[in-house]
Motif scaffolding. Structure first.
Motif, PDB file in Angstrom:
ATOM      1  N   ASP A   1       0.826  -1.211   0.000  1.00  0.00           N
ATOM      2  CA  ASP A   1       0.000   0.000   0.000  1.00  0.00           C
ATOM      3  C   ASP A   1       0.862   1.264   0.000  1.00  0.00           C
ATOM      4  O   ASP A   1       0.562   2.229  -0.711  1.00  0.00           O
ATOM      5  CB  ASP A   1      -0.936   0.003   1.206  1.00  0.00           C
ATOM      6  CG  ASP A   1      -2.010  -1.075   1.135  1.00  0.00           C
ATOM      7  OD1 ASP A   1      -2.269  -1.614   0.032  1.00  0.00           O
ATOM      8  OD2 ASP A   1      -2.581  -1.401   2.194  1.00  0.00           O
ATOM      9  N   ALA A   2       1.930   1.262   0.786  1.00  0.00           N
ATOM     10  CA  ALA A   2       2.820   2.430   0.859  1.00  0.00           C
ATOM     11  C   ALA A   2       3.555   2.642  -0.463  1.00  0.00           C
ATOM     12  O   ALA A   2       3.704   3.780  -0.915  1.00  0.00           O
ATOM     13  CB  ALA A   2       3.815   2.250   2.001  1.00  0.00           C
TER      14      ALA A   2
ATOM     15  N   LYS B   1       2.530   1.669  -3.433  1.00  0.00           N
ATOM     16  CA  LYS B   1       1.525   2.104  -4.408  1.00  0.00           C
ATOM     17  C   LYS B   1       1.232   3.596  -4.239  1.00  0.00           C
ATOM     18  O   LYS B   1       1.147   4.337  -5.218  1.00  0.00           O
ATOM     19  CB  LYS B   1       0.244   1.277  -4.241  1.00  0.00           C
ATOM     20  CG  LYS B   1      -0.813   1.575  -5.265  1.00  0.00           C
ATOM     21  CD  LYS B   1      -2.005   0.654  -5.104  1.00  0.00           C
ATOM     22  CE  LYS B   1      -3.064   0.956  -6.130  1.00  0.00           C
ATOM     23  NZ  LYS B   1      -4.240   0.089  -5.983  1.00  0.00           N
ATOM     24  N   GLU B   2       1.100   4.031  -2.988  1.00  0.00           N
ATOM     25  CA  GLU B   2       0.850   5.446  -2.703  1.00  0.00           C
ATOM     26  C   GLU B   2       2.004   6.319  -3.213  1.00  0.00           C
ATOM     27  O   GLU B   2       1.787   7.450  -3.651  1.00  0.00           O
ATOM     28  CB  GLU B   2       0.690   5.632  -1.194  1.00  0.00           C
ATOM     29  CG  GLU B   2       0.340   7.038  -0.791  1.00  0.00           C
ATOM     30  CD  GLU B   2       0.143   7.161   0.710  1.00  0.00           C
ATOM     31  OE1 GLU B   2       0.674   8.123   1.285  1.00  0.00           O
ATOM     32  OE2 GLU B   2      -0.531   6.288   1.286  1.00  0.00           O
ATOM     33  N   ALA B   3       3.227   5.777  -3.195  1.00  0.00           N
ATOM     34  CA  ALA B   3       4.411   6.509  -3.682  1.00  0.00           C
ATOM     35  C   ALA B   3       4.622   6.333  -5.186  1.00  0.00           C
ATOM     36  O   ALA B   3       5.655   6.717  -5.724  1.00  0.00           O
ATOM     37  CB  ALA B   3       5.645   6.051  -2.910  1.00  0.00           C
ATOM     38  N   GLU B   4       3.645   5.718  -5.869  1.00  0.00           N
ATOM     39  CA  GLU B   4       3.617   5.542  -7.323  1.00  0.00           C
ATOM     40  C   GLU B   4       4.564   4.461  -7.855  1.00  0.00           C
ATOM     41  O   GLU B   4       4.962   4.488  -9.019  1.00  0.00           O
ATOM     42  CB  GLU B   4       3.835   6.876  -8.039  1.00  0.00           C
ATOM     43  CG  GLU B   4       2.751   7.886  -7.698  1.00  0.00           C
ATOM     44  CD  GLU B   4       2.884   9.201  -8.441  1.00  0.00           C
ATOM     45  OE1 GLU B   4       3.755   9.327  -9.319  1.00  0.00           O
ATOM     46  OE2 GLU B   4       2.092  10.105  -8.128  1.00  0.00           O
TER      47      GLU B   4
ATOM     48  N   TYR C   1       9.256   1.793 -11.196  1.00  0.00           N
ATOM     49  CA  TYR C   1       8.983   3.212 -10.987  1.00  0.00           C
ATOM     50  C   TYR C   1       9.401   3.942 -12.250  1.00  0.00           C
ATOM     51  O   TYR C   1      10.475   3.689 -12.795  1.00  0.00           O
ATOM     52  CB  TYR C   1       9.792   3.738  -9.791  1.00  0.00           C
ATOM     53  CG  TYR C   1       9.474   5.154  -9.403  1.00  0.00           C
ATOM     54  CD1 TYR C   1       8.419   5.433  -8.547  1.00  0.00           C
ATOM     55  CD2 TYR C   1      10.224   6.215  -9.891  1.00  0.00           C
ATOM     56  CE1 TYR C   1       8.122   6.747  -8.175  1.00  0.00           C
ATOM     57  CE2 TYR C   1       9.933   7.525  -9.528  1.00  0.00           C
ATOM     58  CZ  TYR C   1       8.878   7.777  -8.674  1.00  0.00           C
ATOM     59  OH  TYR C   1       8.590   9.070  -8.320  1.00  0.00           O
TER      60      TYR C   1
ATOM     61  N   ALA D   1       8.551   5.159   1.896  1.00  0.00           N
ATOM     62  CA  ALA D   1       7.418   4.231   1.808  1.00  0.00           C
ATOM     63  C   ALA D   1       7.663   2.996   2.677  1.00  0.00           C
ATOM     64  O   ALA D   1       6.802   2.593   3.467  1.00  0.00           O
ATOM     65  CB  ALA D   1       7.180   3.826   0.356  1.00  0.00           C
TER      66      ALA D   1
ATOM     67  N   LYS E   1       7.227   2.895   6.556  1.00  0.00           N
ATOM     68  CA  LYS E   1       5.882   2.783   7.118  1.00  0.00           C
ATOM     69  C   LYS E   1       5.609   1.389   7.675  1.00  0.00           C
ATOM     70  O   LYS E   1       4.701   1.213   8.481  1.00  0.00           O
ATOM     71  CB  LYS E   1       4.830   3.165   6.079  1.00  0.00           C
ATOM     72  CG  LYS E   1       4.866   4.635   5.727  1.00  0.00           C
ATOM     73  CD  LYS E   1       3.830   5.000   4.696  1.00  0.00           C
ATOM     74  CE  LYS E   1       3.918   6.480   4.367  1.00  0.00           C
ATOM     75  NZ  LYS E   1       2.938   6.890   3.363  1.00  0.00           N
TER      76      LYS E   1
END
Length: 101
Positions: free
Chosen positions: A26-27, A29-32, A55, A73, A76
């Motif tokens: 999830d972290a 993905k949130e950071a692309e 990336y 990321a 976390k």
């Protein structure tokens, strides 16, 4: 037009369980970061192996910049970790990756 800069990232968590890896996913993905990759000269998309991320950016960035994003990321998860970032100039070759449906 700036060329697309691409990187492959390997992340390994230490003493982690499935919940920790879900937090990581999830972290990231949130950071692309994404878990798929597109085959060169094709529209086919494939899943990367566990712990691998892709990336890409049109910004002028280097592996160290991507490492810094990944560290934020991965932190976390609150687990110890290892990260490897490789800049992927040009085509990326692979075999036996699972198609992403």
């Amino acid at each position: 037009m700036e060329p697309l800069r691409r990187f492959i990232i390997r992340v390994e968590l230490h003493k982690a369980d499935a919940t920790d890896y879900q937090i990581l996913y999830d972290a990231m993905k949130e950071a692309e970061f994404v878990k798929t990759i597109k085959k060169f000269n094709s529209n086919n998309i494939y899943k990367l192996p566990e712990g691998e991320y892709h990336y890409s950016s049109k910004k002028v960035i280097e592996a160290k910049d991507v490492l810094d994003i990944a560290i934020k990321a991965v932190a976390k998860t609150k687990k110890e970790y290892q990260i490897l970032v490789t800049k992927a100039d040009g085509a990326i070759s692979f075999i036996h990756l699972t198609p992403d449906k």
